[in-house]
Scaffold this motif. Structure first.
Motif, PDB file in Angstrom:
ATOM      1  N   VAL A 234     -96.516-112.609  57.923  1.00 11.75           N
ATOM      2  CA  VAL A 234     -96.726-111.767  56.613  1.00 11.75           C
ATOM      3  C   VAL A 234     -97.247-112.825  55.535  1.00 11.75           C
ATOM      4  N   ILE A 235     -98.198-112.081  55.041  1.00 13.76           N
ATOM      5  CA  ILE A 235     -99.151-113.097  53.990  1.00 13.76           C
ATOM      6  C   ILE A 235     -99.030-112.695  52.562  1.00 13.76           C
ATOM      7  N   ASP A 236     -98.362-113.208  51.721  1.00 11.50           N
ATOM      8  CA  ASP A 236     -98.330-112.834  50.285  1.00 11.50           C
ATOM      9  C   ASP A 236     -99.614-112.965  49.487  1.00 11.50           C
ATOM     10  N   SER A 237    -100.386-111.947  49.369  1.00 11.12           N
ATOM     11  CA  SER A 237    -101.848-112.142  49.011  1.00 11.12           C
ATOM     12  C   SER A 237    -101.868-112.592  47.531  1.00 11.12           C
ATOM     13  N   SER A 238    -100.640-112.481  46.609  1.00  9.67           N
ATOM     14  CA  SER A 238    -100.719-113.058  45.259  1.00  9.67           C
ATOM     15  C   SER A 238    -100.753-114.475  45.314  1.00  9.67           C
ATOM     16  N   SER A 239    -100.472-115.141  46.637  1.00 12.33           N
ATOM     17  CA  SER A 239    -100.422-116.681  46.784  1.00 12.33           C
ATOM     18  C   SER A 239    -101.822-117.269  46.976  1.00 12.33           C
ATOM     19  N   VAL A 240    -102.928-116.252  46.825  1.00 16.16           N
ATOM     20  CA  VAL A 240    -104.153-116.856  47.227  1.00 16.16           C
ATOM     21  C   VAL A 240    -104.652-117.947  46.386  1.00 16.16           C
ATOM     22  N   ASN A 241    -105.246-119.184  47.316  1.00 18.29           N
ATOM     23  CA  ASN A 241    -105.504-120.442  46.606  1.00 18.29           C
ATOM     24  C   ASN A 241    -106.890-120.890  47.012  1.00 18.29           C
TER      25      ASN A 241
END
Length: 206
Positions: free
Chosen positions: A78-85
């Motif tokens: 499960v990837i939290d897209s708001s954590s894009v870096n």
């Protein structure tokens, strides 16, 4: 009587040998976190910009097994897209707001559903194709990704089209937010990948 005793002892010896063989057979063990990466493209020249997601919750189907199929198929993230870096704060804020923020759910779900190994080549990395079911913006797609395994690192790479996930508004949003920087062109194609450590003991890793 002596013959019977000898037969029992031989049977016991064979059973012990079989158990010992099972215990010293191939063991693949997943180790550490999973890194999920991405690459997007901008400008008419299709310049690539890449990064990772900092928040990835990985659930392995099992931590140890005798081959890639046994330890990978059924595993999910499960990837939290708001954590894009992308190591660029302003860009990351725009991606989080104008791209991923335009989707139905901030989380991206992915699950490994199949894996096929290529024929082995002596002294070369193990390779093959891993099928990953990706759910993004409420749409599920199975994406084939090529993998390689060498030096205890399993790495897979593939490509998606954002439009296949009905993310037209997200693509439009980021294109408008970065219109000048992207010279009016944001590509719908994107690269995806993941990487993990797998420790191999007495394995042919296929």
């Amino acid at each position: 009587m002596k013959k019977s005793l000898v037969a029992v002892l031989m049977a016991f010896t064979l059973l012990s040998s079989a158990n010992a063989s099972e215990k010293t057979g191939c063991v693949l063990a997943q180790s550490g976190d999973v890194e999920v990466s991405w690459i997007g493209y901008k400008t008419p020249k299709k310049v690539g910009v890449g990064g990772v997601f900092d928040k990835v919750a990985y659930t392995p189907v099992t931590k140890e097994g005798e081959n890639f199929r046994s330890i990978l198929v059924g595993s999910s993230v499960v990837i939290d897209s708001s954590s894009v870096n992308s190591k660029h704060a302003d860009r990351d804020a725009k991606l989080a707001k104008f791209f991923f923020g335009m989707m139905k759910d901030k989380n991206i779900n992915a699950k490994i559903v199949d894996i096929k190994a290529d024929p082995r080549v002596k002294d070369a990395p193990r390779t093959g194709v891993v099928d990953v079911e990706i759910e993004m913006n409420g749409v599920k797609k199975v994406v084939p990704m090529t993998y390689s395994f060498a030096n205890e690192t399993f790495e897979a790479k593939g490509n998606i089209d954002i439009l296949d996930f009905q993310a037209n508004s997200a693509l439009k949003g980021i294109n408008e937010a970065c219109f000048d920087l992207h010279e009016g062109k944001t590509w719908s194609e994107a690269g995806i990948g993941f990487k993990m450590k797998i420790l191999a003991t007495l394995c042919k890793t296929k």
